[in-house]
Design a protein around this motif. Sequence first.
Motif, PDB file in Angstrom:
ATOM      1  N   ARG A  66       0.461  -0.875   0.320  1.00 15.01           N
ATOM      2  CA  ARG A  66      -0.114  -0.024  -0.132  1.00 15.01           C
ATOM      3  C   ARG A  66       0.687   1.446  -0.252  1.00 15.01           C
ATOM      4  NH1 ARG A  66      -3.049  -2.915   3.375  1.00 15.01           N
ATOM      5  NH2 ARG A  66      -2.095  -2.152   5.364  1.00 15.01           N
ATOM      6  N   GLN A  67       1.735   1.531   1.049  1.00  9.63           N
ATOM      7  CA  GLN A  67       2.414   2.414   0.616  1.00  9.63           C
ATOM      8  C   GLN A  67       3.732   3.018  -0.104  1.00  9.63           C
ATOM      9  OE1 GLN A  67       5.085   1.894   4.282  1.00  9.63           O
ATOM     10  NE2 GLN A  67       3.204   2.368   5.843  1.00  9.63           N
ATOM     11  N   VAL A  68       3.922   1.793  -1.306  1.00 10.40           N
ATOM     12  CA  VAL A  68       4.841   1.907  -2.121  1.00 10.40           C
ATOM     13  C   VAL A  68       3.888   2.025  -3.382  1.00 10.40           C
ATOM     14  CG1 VAL A  68       5.735   0.281  -4.305  1.00 10.40           C
ATOM     15  CG2 VAL A  68       6.148  -0.025  -1.745  1.00 10.40           C
ATOM     16  N   ARG A  69       2.517   1.950  -3.407  1.00  6.80           N
ATOM     17  CA  ARG A  69       1.902   1.772  -4.343  1.00  6.80           C
ATOM     18  C   ARG A  69       1.144   3.467  -4.337  1.00  6.80           C
ATOM     19  NH1 ARG A  69       1.450   2.693  -8.962  1.00  6.80           N
ATOM     20  NH2 ARG A  69       2.299  -0.267  -8.454  1.00  6.80           N
ATOM     21  N   ARG A  70       1.594   3.770  -2.739  1.00  5.22           N
ATOM     22  CA  ARG A  70       0.553   5.264  -2.884  1.00  5.22           C
ATOM     23  C   ARG A  70       1.932   6.485  -3.525  1.00  5.22           C
ATOM     24  NH1 ARG A  70       0.487   5.548   2.895  1.00  5.22           N
ATOM     25  NH2 ARG A  70      -1.207   3.803   2.631  1.00  5.22           N
ATOM     26  N   GLY A  71       2.823   6.065  -2.383  1.00  7.09           N
ATOM     27  CA  GLY A  71       4.401   6.616  -3.313  1.00  7.09           C
ATOM     28  C   GLY A  71       4.133   6.434  -4.840  1.00  7.09           C
ATOM     29  N   ALA A  72       4.626   5.810  -5.550  1.00  8.14           N
ATOM     30  CA  ALA A  72       4.855   5.593  -6.843  1.00  8.14           C
ATOM     31  C   ALA A  72       3.058   7.145  -7.191  1.00  8.14           C
ATOM     32  CB  ALA A  72       4.207   4.086  -7.099  1.00  8.14           C
ATOM     33  N   ASP A  73       1.582   6.732  -6.903  1.00  6.02           N
ATOM     34  CA  ASP A  73       0.977   7.436  -7.788  1.00  6.02           C
ATOM     35  C   ASP A  73       1.314   8.834  -7.035  1.00  6.02           C
ATOM     36  OD1 ASP A  73      -0.203   4.889  -8.062  1.00  6.02           O
ATOM     37  OD2 ASP A  73      -1.759   4.970  -6.892  1.00  6.02           O
ATOM     38  N   GLU A  74       1.908   8.815  -6.173  1.00  4.07           N
ATOM     39  CA  GLU A  74       2.005  10.573  -6.327  1.00  4.07           C
ATOM     40  C   GLU A  74       3.214  11.385  -7.466  1.00  4.07           C
ATOM     41  OE1 GLU A  74       3.101  11.501  -1.762  1.00  4.07           O
ATOM     42  OE2 GLU A  74       1.067  10.563  -1.002  1.00  4.07           O
ATOM     43  N   LEU A  75       4.611  10.252  -6.696  1.00  6.39           N
ATOM     44  CA  LEU A  75       5.749  10.286  -8.229  1.00  6.39           C
ATOM     45  C   LEU A  75       5.864  10.287  -9.558  1.00  6.39           C
ATOM     46  CD1 LEU A  75       8.090   9.649  -5.926  1.00  6.39           C
ATOM     47  CD2 LEU A  75       7.430  11.686  -6.475  1.00  6.39           C
ATOM     48  N   GLY A  76       4.256   9.973  -9.306  1.00  2.75           N
ATOM     49  CA  GLY A  76       3.843   9.180 -11.014  1.00  2.75           C
ATOM     50  C   GLY A  76       4.686   8.083 -12.184  1.00  2.75           C
ATOM     51  N   LEU A  77       5.693   7.321 -10.640  1.00  3.92           N
ATOM     52  CA  LEU A  77       6.510   6.182 -10.831  1.00  3.92           C
ATOM     53  C   LEU A  77       5.535   4.570 -11.910  1.00  3.92           C
ATOM     54  CD1 LEU A  77       9.033   6.757  -8.177  1.00  3.92           C
ATOM     55  CD2 LEU A  77       9.177   7.287 -10.472  1.00  3.92           C
ATOM     56  N   SER A  78       6.151   4.491 -12.668  1.00  2.00           N
ATOM     57  CA  SER A  78       5.976   2.689 -12.621  1.00  2.00           C
ATOM     58  C   SER A  78       6.896   1.645 -11.955  1.00  2.00           C
ATOM     59  CB  SER A  78       6.631   2.330 -14.148  1.00  2.00           C
ATOM     60  OG  SER A  78       6.948   1.200 -14.558  1.00  2.00           O
ATOM     61  N   VAL A  79       5.951   1.373 -10.853  1.00  2.00           N
ATOM     62  CA  VAL A  79       6.356   0.373  -9.434  1.00  2.00           C
ATOM     63  C   VAL A  79       6.444  -1.090 -10.030  1.00  2.00           C
ATOM     64  CG1 VAL A  79       7.355   0.470  -7.465  1.00  2.00           C
ATOM     65  CG2 VAL A  79       6.658   2.460  -8.141  1.00  2.00           C
ATOM     66  N   THR A  80       7.496  -2.003  -9.614  1.00  2.00           N
ATOM     67  CA  THR A  80       7.181  -3.428  -9.199  1.00  2.00           C
ATOM     68  C   THR A  80       7.590  -3.673  -7.985  1.00  2.00           C
ATOM     69  OG1 THR A  80       7.682  -3.418 -11.755  1.00  2.00           O
ATOM     70  CG2 THR A  80       7.660  -5.240 -10.211  1.00  2.00           C
ATOM     71  N   PHE A  81       6.310  -4.393  -7.357  1.00  2.00           N
ATOM     72  CA  PHE A  81       6.336  -4.561  -5.948  1.00  2.00           C
ATOM     73  C   PHE A  81       6.604  -6.150  -5.297  1.00  2.00           C
ATOM     74  CE2 PHE A  81       5.154  -6.021  -1.509  1.00  2.00           C
ATOM     75  CZ  PHE A  81       5.677  -5.679  -1.289  1.00  2.00           C
ATOM     76  N   VAL A  82       7.639  -6.552  -5.375  1.00  2.00           N
ATOM     77  CA  VAL A  82       8.191  -7.885  -5.043  1.00  2.00           C
ATOM     78  C   VAL A  82       8.461  -8.384  -3.469  1.00  2.00           C
ATOM     79  CG1 VAL A  82      10.043  -9.809  -5.815  1.00  2.00           C
ATOM     80  CG2 VAL A  82       9.302  -8.138  -7.311  1.00  2.00           C
ATOM     81  N   CYS A  83       7.489  -9.437  -3.186  1.00  2.00           N
ATOM     82  CA  CYS A  83       7.748  -9.763  -1.693  1.00  2.00           C
ATOM     83  C   CYS A  83       8.810 -10.467  -1.633  1.00  2.00           C
ATOM     84  CB  CYS A  83       6.311 -10.011  -1.669  1.00  2.00           C
ATOM     85  SG  CYS A  83       6.593 -11.043   0.279  1.00  2.00           S
ATOM     86  N   ARG A  84       9.983 -11.384  -1.711  1.00  2.00           N
ATOM     87  CA  ARG A  84      10.672 -12.642  -0.588  1.00  2.00           C
ATOM     88  C   ARG A  84      10.547 -12.734   0.565  1.00  2.00           C
ATOM     89  NH1 ARG A  84       9.599 -12.936  -5.853  1.00  2.00           N
ATOM     90  NH2 ARG A  84      11.187 -13.248  -7.221  1.00  2.00           N
ATOM     91  N   ARG A  85      11.208 -14.093   0.827  1.00  2.00           N
ATOM     92  CA  ARG A  85      11.169 -14.394   2.213  1.00  2.00           C
ATOM     93  C   ARG A  85      12.276 -15.225   2.714  1.00  2.00           C
ATOM     94  NH1 ARG A  85       6.919 -17.276   5.295  1.00  2.00           N
ATOM     95  NH2 ARG A  85       5.281 -15.974   3.209  1.00  2.00           N
TER      96      ARG A  85
END
Length: 137
Positions: A66-85
């Motif tokens: 959610r935080q990454v998406r919010r920041g990407a929308d504010e900056l107009g960035l193309s973002v890919t979110f990857v989750c690893r463990r």
Amino acid sequence: MVMVGIDGSDAGARAAAYASGLARRQGARLVVVFVAVPSLWIAVANPALVLAQEETFRELTAEARRQVRRGADELGLSVTFVCRRGDPCTQLGRVADKVRADLVVVGADGGRWRRWLPGSMVNRLVRAARWPVVVVP
């Protein structure tokens, strides 16, 4: 492409801010990698806590997304979110290789001197030397 590793810490947030600004200025794609480190002690001490750890992991991942998406929308960035463990150094290296990162950005892991200890995540990532690494204090 700029890749940044986050873990929910203040250092990870500073690294994400730096990487976001850099990606925006360069017109580059940003890949944000959230790495959760499972505790083996929990499984050994009380196997019933593994479910609680899994739920916490899911909640942290959802909040980071959610935080990454919010920041990407504010900056107009193309973002890919990857989750690893797992081990942060190993997971960041694998993702950086897979996405062919031009730059890897990470936050300093711990105090001023801890990051340069032989076993630290930052030291291991820098020593891998397959991509430039920026360490944000």
